[in-house]
Enzyme design. Structure first.
Site, PDB file in Angstrom:
ATOM      1  N   SER A   1       0.810  -1.222   0.000  1.00 55.79           N
ATOM      2  CA  SER A   1       0.000   0.000   0.000  1.00 55.79           C
ATOM      3  C   SER A   1       0.840   1.269   0.000  1.00 55.79           C
ATOM      4  O   SER A   1       0.322   2.358  -0.241  1.00 55.79           O
ATOM      5  CB  SER A   1      -0.898   0.014   1.238  1.00 55.79           C
ATOM      6  OG  SER A   1      -0.105   0.063   2.413  1.00 55.79           O
ATOM      7  N   GLY A   2       2.124   1.134   0.301  1.00 53.25           N
ATOM      8  CA  GLY A   2       2.978   2.293   0.474  1.00 53.25           C
ATOM      9  C   GLY A   2       3.322   2.551   1.924  1.00 53.25           C
ATOM     10  O   GLY A   2       4.153   3.412   2.234  1.00 53.25           O
ATOM     11  N   GLY A   3       2.695   1.805   2.845  1.00 55.65           N
ATOM     12  CA  GLY A   3       2.925   2.024   4.266  1.00 55.65           C
ATOM     13  C   GLY A   3       4.384   1.900   4.658  1.00 55.65           C
ATOM     14  O   GLY A   3       4.891   2.692   5.466  1.00 55.65           O
TER      15      GLY A   3
ATOM     16  N   ASP B   1      -1.231   1.081   6.397  1.00 55.98           N
ATOM     17  CA  ASP B   1      -0.925   0.877   7.819  1.00 55.98           C
ATOM     18  C   ASP B   1       0.128   1.873   8.275  1.00 55.98           C
ATOM     19  O   ASP B   1       0.655   2.645   7.476  1.00 55.98           O
ATOM     20  CB  ASP B   1      -0.429  -0.554   8.058  1.00 55.98           C
ATOM     21  CG  ASP B   1       0.898  -0.831   7.350  1.00 55.98           C
ATOM     22  OD1 ASP B   1       1.115  -0.294   6.248  1.00 55.98           O
ATOM     23  OD2 ASP B   1       1.731  -1.587   7.886  1.00 55.98           O
TER      24      ASP B   1
ATOM     25  N   GLY C   1       5.788  -4.762  10.413  1.00 58.93           N
ATOM     26  CA  GLY C   1       6.622  -4.243  11.481  1.00 58.93           C
ATOM     27  C   GLY C   1       7.688  -5.193  11.975  1.00 58.93           C
ATOM     28  O   GLY C   1       8.237  -5.002  13.062  1.00 58.93           O
TER      29      GLY C   1
ATOM     30  N   ASP D   1       8.097 -11.709   1.044  1.00 55.91           N
ATOM     31  CA  ASP D   1       8.678 -10.922  -0.046  1.00 55.91           C
ATOM     32  C   ASP D   1       9.897 -10.204   0.466  1.00 55.91           C
ATOM     33  O   ASP D   1      10.010  -9.920   1.663  1.00 55.91           O
ATOM     34  CB  ASP D   1       7.672  -9.895  -0.572  1.00 55.91           C
ATOM     35  CG  ASP D   1       7.635  -8.652   0.319  1.00 55.91           C
ATOM     36  OD1 ASP D   1       8.378  -7.703   0.037  1.00 55.91           O
ATOM     37  OD2 ASP D   1       6.885  -8.644   1.311  1.00 55.91           O
TER      38      ASP D   1
ATOM     39  N   CYS E   1      22.877 -26.357  -9.852  1.00 50.81           N
ATOM     40  CA  CYS E   1      21.933 -25.271 -10.131  1.00 50.81           C
ATOM     41  C   CYS E   1      21.634 -25.232 -11.629  1.00 50.81           C
ATOM     42  O   CYS E   1      22.527 -25.402 -12.458  1.00 50.81           O
ATOM     43  CB  CYS E   1      22.502 -23.939  -9.658  1.00 50.81           C
ATOM     44  SG  CYS E   1      21.445 -22.518 -10.048  1.00 50.81           S
TER      45      CYS E   1
END
Length: 371
Positions: free
Chosen positions: A93-95, A146, A217, A267, A305
């Site tokens: 959201s950018g919070g 938030d 947080g 993330d 890999c």
């Protein structure tokens, strides 16, 4: 009958596998979401992500709002059409940006006034506008606005931010319910590093029927034992049947701790950022390729890999590319680190399904820390 958004497939202790049924295809959990802040993965083409079987990536509302801007995204039919990414997006959201860009913002009861880090212009985000912006972007998972807080603040300040987070989450939910609801809406639990506040926030948000719940947080500068304590404490407070998401973690040790507590989604910019700084992620830990010991190392970044770098080039050659500033180094290391993360999460899911996650975590960390 409408297919449910999320279901738990198997449990091994609190660790669990599941499936997210999103608009642009199903996503197996636990899942790591690479961060494409401005609608693209740095030094990595969408085709590479698709070939690695990533089906959910993250974009950021704050950055997309500033550039390319919502008018253009609306005109182009949303970020998916604009960027040609075939699968699912989650948008923050950018919070977190308002938290990390503290000198440039001011919280009010109504929202956040902030100054662009690009040109200094002033803007204002309300909870309702945060949802509207994510609808224009066209993400498949929206995040509620938030107030994230740093460690070591007083309980009084943390309490105020938590109350604002709850109030804003309710406003986001009301706006989302009134809209097209083409994307799902997740709430974010705050409360800093106070158990009583985390419990209050989780309880209040759980009473609202959000599509999923994030634990915000964390990974904001606290010591690792504090992270472990609070992810283990907060996760069981959230509804079992909803997807649970810890924001901002991307190293194997933190992910394993979160999975062990029952978290489904993560993330972080870490895998792609360390690639751009010349480091490769491996089961034996991080390889800082600028180090002298790799000068004549003819082995691949990691045996077995499947990435292009490991199939063709040596550590010595990639170190040469890093040291000389060749842009190919960034592309090769980014692909390698994203290949590593995709393989790591597949192993996590497999070991949960086979009821051997605890042993996998123990053995993996022993190799990762060379113990």
């Amino acid at each position: 009958m409408t297919e449910e958004l999320f279901y738990v497939e198997h449990q091994d202790g609190a660790a669990r596998t599941g499936v997210l049924n999103l608009r642009m295809g199903r996503v197996e959990t636990p899942v790591f979401m690479p961060v494409g802040t401005a609608g693209a993965m740095r030094a990595c083409a969408h085709q590479t992500l698709e070939d690695l079987d990533y089906r959910l990536i993250l974009g950021n509302t704050y950055h997309l709002y500033l550039r390319p801007g919502l008018p253009l995204l609306r005109e182009m039919g949303g970020l998916r059409n604009f960027s040609t990414w075939k699968y699912n997006f989650l948008t923050d959201s950018g919070g977190y940006q308002f938290f990390s860009l503290a000198p440039f913002r001011k919280f009010t009861d109504d929202g956040v006034k902030f100054r662009s880090h690009i040109d200094g212009s002033y803007h204002f985000f309300t909870p309702e506008f945060a949802i509207e912006a994510q609808e224009i972007i066209g993400s498949d998972i929206h995040m509620a606005l938030d107030q994230c807080t740093p460690p070591n603040i007083t309980e009084k300040k943390a309490y105020g931010a938590m109350l604002a987070t709850i109030a804003w989450a309710r406003r986001c939910h009301a706006r989302w319910m009134a809209g097209p609801r083409q994307g799902n809406l997740f709430a974010i639990v705050q409360g800093n590093f106070y158990r009583n506040l985390r419990e209050i926030c989780a309880g209040e948000l759980a009473q609202i029927d959000f599509s999923g719940y994030a634990i915000g947080g964390l990974s904001v500068g606290e010591e690792k034992p504090v992270f472990q304590e609070f992810v283990a404490f907060t996760t069981p407070l959230l509804p079992f049947e909803k997807p649970k998401y810890v924001m901002g973690i991307g190293t194997p040790d933190y992910i394993l701790d979160a999975v062990e507590s029952g978290v489904d989604m993560f993330d972080c910019v870490y895998p792609t950022r360390v690639a751009r700084n010349g480091s490769a992620m491996t089961k034996e830990g991080l390889l800082p390729l600028k180090a002298e010991r790799f000068t004549a190392d003819s082995s691949p970044l990691e045996e077995g890999c499947s990435c292009h770098a490991c199939r063709r080039y040596s550590r010595s050659y990639i170190r040469h590319l890093v040291r000389t500033g060749e842009i190919n180094a960034l592309t090769l290391l980014t692909e390698h680190n994203l290949t590593f993360m995709a393989s790591f999460l597949r192993d996590v899911r497999t070991t949960i399904r086979e009821n051997r996650f605890a042993a996998f975590k123990r053995d993996f960390l022993a190799g990762y820390y060379h113990s």
